[in-house]
Design an enzyme around this catalytic site. Structure first.
Site, PDB file in Angstrom:
ATOM      1  N   LYS A 105      -6.962  -7.919 -28.517  1.00  0.00           N
ATOM      2  CA  LYS A 105      -5.584  -8.087 -27.907  1.00  0.00           C
ATOM      3  C   LYS A 105      -5.732  -7.586 -26.540  1.00  0.00           C
ATOM      4  O   LYS A 105      -6.415  -6.409 -26.197  1.00  0.00           O
ATOM      5  CB  LYS A 105      -4.447  -7.445 -28.724  1.00  0.00           C
ATOM      6  N   GLY A 217      15.087 -13.587 -31.545  1.00  0.00           N
ATOM      7  CA  GLY A 217      14.116 -13.974 -30.619  1.00  0.00           C
ATOM      8  C   GLY A 217      13.844 -15.675 -30.430  1.00  0.00           C
ATOM      9  O   GLY A 217      13.181 -16.125 -31.208  1.00  0.00           O
ATOM     10  N   GLY A 219      12.115 -17.411 -28.526  1.00  0.00           N
ATOM     11  CA  GLY A 219      10.825 -17.581 -27.485  1.00  0.00           C
ATOM     12  C   GLY A 219      10.098 -18.932 -28.088  1.00  0.00           C
ATOM     13  O   GLY A 219      10.646 -19.625 -28.831  1.00  0.00           O
ATOM     14  N   ASN A 220       8.914 -18.816 -27.643  1.00  0.00           N
ATOM     15  CA  ASN A 220       8.023 -19.772 -28.096  1.00  0.00           C
ATOM     16  C   ASN A 220       7.938 -19.838 -29.805  1.00  0.00           C
ATOM     17  O   ASN A 220       8.364 -21.096 -30.373  1.00  0.00           O
ATOM     18  CB  ASN A 220       6.592 -19.961 -27.751  1.00  0.00           C
ATOM     19  N   GLY A 222      10.134 -18.139 -32.119  1.00  0.00           N
ATOM     20  CA  GLY A 222      11.355 -18.273 -32.733  1.00  0.00           C
ATOM     21  C   GLY A 222      11.916 -19.689 -32.603  1.00  0.00           C
ATOM     22  O   GLY A 222      12.577 -20.030 -33.623  1.00  0.00           O
ATOM     23  N   TYR A 223      11.742 -20.400 -31.398  1.00  0.00           N
ATOM     24  CA  TYR A 223      12.256 -21.393 -31.181  1.00  0.00           C
ATOM     25  C   TYR A 223      11.888 -22.805 -32.131  1.00  0.00           C
ATOM     26  O   TYR A 223      12.725 -23.321 -33.010  1.00  0.00           O
ATOM     27  CB  TYR A 223      12.243 -22.014 -29.738  1.00  0.00           C
TER      28      TYR A 223
HETATM   29  P1  NAD Z   1       8.056 -15.330 -25.868  1.00  0.00           P
HETATM   30  O1  NAD Z   1       7.704 -14.666 -24.719  1.00  0.00           O
HETATM   31  O2  NAD Z   1       7.999 -16.829 -26.044  1.00  0.00           O
HETATM   32  O3  NAD Z   1       9.606 -14.921 -26.581  1.00  0.00           O
HETATM   33  C1  NAD Z   1       9.877 -13.688 -26.596  1.00  0.00           C
HETATM   34  C2  NAD Z   1      11.461 -13.957 -27.226  1.00  0.00           C
HETATM   35  O4  NAD Z   1      11.763 -12.634 -27.542  1.00  0.00           O
HETATM   36  C3  NAD Z   1      12.201 -14.213 -25.924  1.00  0.00           C
HETATM   37  O5  NAD Z   1      13.221 -15.236 -26.289  1.00  0.00           O
HETATM   38  C4  NAD Z   1      13.078 -12.666 -25.531  1.00  0.00           C
HETATM   39  O6  NAD Z   1      14.176 -13.047 -24.839  1.00  0.00           O
HETATM   40  C5  NAD Z   1      13.238 -12.255 -26.957  1.00  0.00           C
HETATM   41  N1  NAD Z   1      13.181 -10.761 -26.912  1.00  0.00           N
HETATM   42  C6  NAD Z   1      12.629  -9.880 -26.190  1.00  0.00           C
HETATM   43  N2  NAD Z   1      13.064  -8.635 -26.704  1.00  0.00           N
HETATM   44  C7  NAD Z   1      13.933  -9.039 -27.607  1.00  0.00           C
HETATM   45  C8  NAD Z   1      14.813  -7.976 -28.173  1.00  0.00           C
HETATM   46  N3  NAD Z   1      14.897  -6.715 -27.919  1.00  0.00           N
HETATM   47  N4  NAD Z   1      15.680  -8.697 -29.315  1.00  0.00           N
HETATM   48  C9  NAD Z   1      15.576 -10.040 -29.497  1.00  0.00           C
HETATM   49  N5  NAD Z   1      15.079 -10.953 -28.618  1.00  0.00           N
HETATM   50  C10 NAD Z   1      14.216 -10.164 -27.781  1.00  0.00           C
HETATM   51  O7  NAD Z   1       7.134 -14.751 -27.031  1.00  0.00           O
HETATM   52  P2  NAD Z   1       6.568 -15.567 -28.351  1.00  0.00           P
HETATM   53  O8  NAD Z   1       5.236 -16.083 -27.888  1.00  0.00           O
HETATM   54  O9  NAD Z   1       7.498 -16.232 -28.901  1.00  0.00           O
HETATM   55  O10 NAD Z   1       6.105 -14.083 -29.135  1.00  0.00           O
HETATM   56  C11 NAD Z   1       7.304 -13.598 -29.982  1.00  0.00           C
HETATM   57  C12 NAD Z   1       6.592 -12.557 -31.133  1.00  0.00           C
HETATM   58  O11 NAD Z   1       5.685 -13.554 -31.801  1.00  0.00           O
HETATM   59  C13 NAD Z   1       5.612 -11.547 -30.733  1.00  0.00           C
HETATM   60  O12 NAD Z   1       5.813 -10.468 -31.661  1.00  0.00           O
HETATM   61  C14 NAD Z   1       4.266 -11.990 -30.365  1.00  0.00           C
HETATM   62  O13 NAD Z   1       3.251 -11.209 -30.719  1.00  0.00           O
HETATM   63  C15 NAD Z   1       4.293 -12.976 -31.917  1.00  0.00           C
HETATM   64  N6  NAD Z   1       3.481 -13.755 -31.933  1.00  0.00           N
HETATM   65  C16 NAD Z   1       3.178 -14.990 -31.141  1.00  0.00           C
HETATM   66  C17 NAD Z   1       2.260 -16.191 -31.234  1.00  0.00           C
HETATM   67  C18 NAD Z   1       2.077 -17.225 -30.361  1.00  0.00           C
HETATM   68  O14 NAD Z   1       1.628 -18.260 -30.766  1.00  0.00           O
HETATM   69  N7  NAD Z   1       3.093 -17.243 -29.069  1.00  0.00           N
HETATM   70  C19 NAD Z   1       1.498 -16.044 -32.347  1.00  0.00           C
HETATM   71  C20 NAD Z   1       1.641 -15.146 -33.277  1.00  0.00           C
HETATM   72  C21 NAD Z   1       2.446 -14.016 -33.227  1.00  0.00           C
END
Ligand code: NAD
Length: 416
Positions: A105, A217, A219-220, A222-223
């Site tokens: 990471k 959340g 983001g990518n 959660g959406y």
């Molecule tokens: P992202 O940057 O697309 O989205 C993060 C989201 O979290 C945003 O909507 C932000 O506004 C929100 N956020 C930030 N702080 C917050 C809080 N305190 N309370 C509520 N919401 C909050 O990131 P992502 O890629 O969606 O990643 C989110 C999680 O998923 C992380 O833990 C990441 O490590 C994990 N993850 C991501 C992937 C991937 O493919 N992107 C894969 C496995 C795990």
């Protein structure tokens, strides 16, 4: 409140799993610490002509099963213990998904929202130059994580190509489609989580219309997870982003597409019509059946776990639950689908992307989806079976499966 060290939580998870099985002491000792830790000072020329220096990290945890693999996070709170924990979880996750990668990471302690596009690009190129000797398609393959994007991956490809004298598309995954990205990667983590959830729903006989879901959340990850849930008829009654949350008190459910449109227009989900504004803390305690933390780690702790009302927690974020919260959930018989299983869809499609790049081919979206479905379903059933065999929870079972796979590879290679 003392901050919770996520690496300490990760090690507690390791020790718990190891107590169920036999692991050679030398192997376990290696699993307690990263193989290599790289710490860099990343200089960036800012738009105003000054130079700022940001702390950067790359932790290469374990590569017994294949090249190190894991995202890069740009976040103001990024720190070495966080990156170590995330690298450890990547090693475990790749083993759970049974893909030929180890775990790594990266992170930079920076608030990317405060940088211009040019500054972000120079930061990324600077970080890539500092890591040129340790990354590579056969060594360590980064990807996006929180606040890093396909465009950022494209800059890494370009900078790495300049250094190496040739383009190696497989050096990172999560790239734009037009530059070696894979169809299905953008939605992969949400898709994978949904596949896993549907398997659980079959076991627990959950009916979509009677199941209320809260997602932290948007983001990518959660959406797309929220979208898949909504499209399948589940009722998404709570959503949030870093600015706050919204609750559909009527319980009928919101359409995440509309909420995202609202967020794009206003900068936050807060204020979405016909919903009640709510803090991120309260969101986690809403009356619902399924809670989906999809933001950051340490959201469910010994402090708030007792107040969580959901009976299923689908961990889409990495490390959202601390070990003391886990103890409470075990006692309350809350089913926790652990992160290393629930969000493994992202790295699984990253593996497909890497494999396509190395072979110079591109798969159709249909092929990606089918392969993902198969990988996720096999992983779920393997972990479900292991949980039954050891009469334990799904997290412990997932770690048991992962530790056994990694330990076997290490012992075959005699890595001592
Ligand atoms: P992202 O940057 O697309 O989205 C993060 C989201 O979290 C945003 O909507 C932000 O506004 C929100 N956020 C930030 N702080 C917050 C809080 N305190 N309370 C509520 N919401 C909050 O990131 P992502 O890629 O969606 O990643 C989110 C999680 O998923 C992380 O833990 C990441 O490590 C994990 N993850 C991501 C992937 C991937 O493919 N992107 C894969 C496995 C795990």
């Amino acid at each position: 409140m003392a901050t919770i060290n996520p690496f300490r939580s990760a090690l507690a998870q390791l020790e718990r799993a190891a107590s169920f099985i036999t692991v050679a002491p030398g192997t376990l000792a290696q699993l307690r610490t990263p193989k290599r830790t790289v710490q860099v000072a990343v200089p960036v020329r800012m738009d105003d002509g000054t130079t700022r220096v940001f702390d950067g990290y790359r932790v290469q945890y374990n590569d017994a099963r294949g090249p190190f693999k894991g995202g890069i996070r740009y976040h103001p709170d990024a720190n070495l213990d966080e990156v170590k924990a995330l690298a450890f979880w990547m090693a475990m996750k790749c083993a759970v998904a049974d893909i030929p990668f180890g775990g790594g990471k990266g992170g930079i302690r920076v608030d990317p929202k405060k940088l211009s596009v040019g500054e972000l690009e120079r930061l990324t190129r600077s970080y890539t130059r500092l890591l040129k000797d340790v990354i590579g398609s056969r060594r360590d393959v980064p990807a996006p994580d929180v606040y890093t994007t396909p465009q950022i991956m494209a800059w890494i490809v370009d900078e790495y190509a300049k250094i190496m004298g040739h383009t190696d598309l497989a050096v990172v995954t999560g790239k734009p489609l037009a530059l070696g990205g894979s169809l299905g990667r953008e939605t992969a983590t949400g898709d994978g989580g949904f596949i896993i959830f549907e398997e659980l729903a079959k076991k627990l006989k959950l009916k979509p219309k009677d199941t209320r879901v809260v997602v932290q959340g948007l983001g990518n990850v959660g959406y797309y997870l929220a979208l898949r849930m909504h499209d399948a008829g589940y009722r998404v009654v709570g959503l949030s982003d870093s600015k706050g949350g919204i609750w559909d008190k009527q319980g009928l459910g919101m359409n995440p597409r509309e909420v995202l449109q609202w967020k794009k227009k206003t900068g936050t989900v807060v204020g979405f019509p016909d919903t009640k504004s709510i803090t991120n803390e309260k969101l986690l305690e809403l009356p619902c059946n399924v809670l989906v933390p999809s933001a950051l780690e340490n959201q469910l702790t010994g402090k708030n776990a007792k107040r969580v009302k959901a009976s299923v927690i689908l961990e889409m974020a990495n490390g959202p639950t601390t070990p003391d919260a886990d103890d409470i959930f075990r006692k309350k018989k809350v089913v926790v689908i652990p992160d290393i299983l629930a969000n493994a869809g992202g790295v699984t499609v990253s593996y497909f992307e890497w494999a396509q790049n190395l072979q110079g081919v591109s798969w159709t979206e249909d092929v990606v989806r089918k392969q993902l479905q198969e990988k996720m379903t096999v992983a779920f059933n393997e972990i479900w079976k292991t949980a039954e065999q050891h009469a334990t929870d799904l997290r412990t079972a997932a770690f048991i499966v992962a530790v056994q796979r990694i330990a076997t590879a290490m012992e075959l290679r005699a890595t001592a």
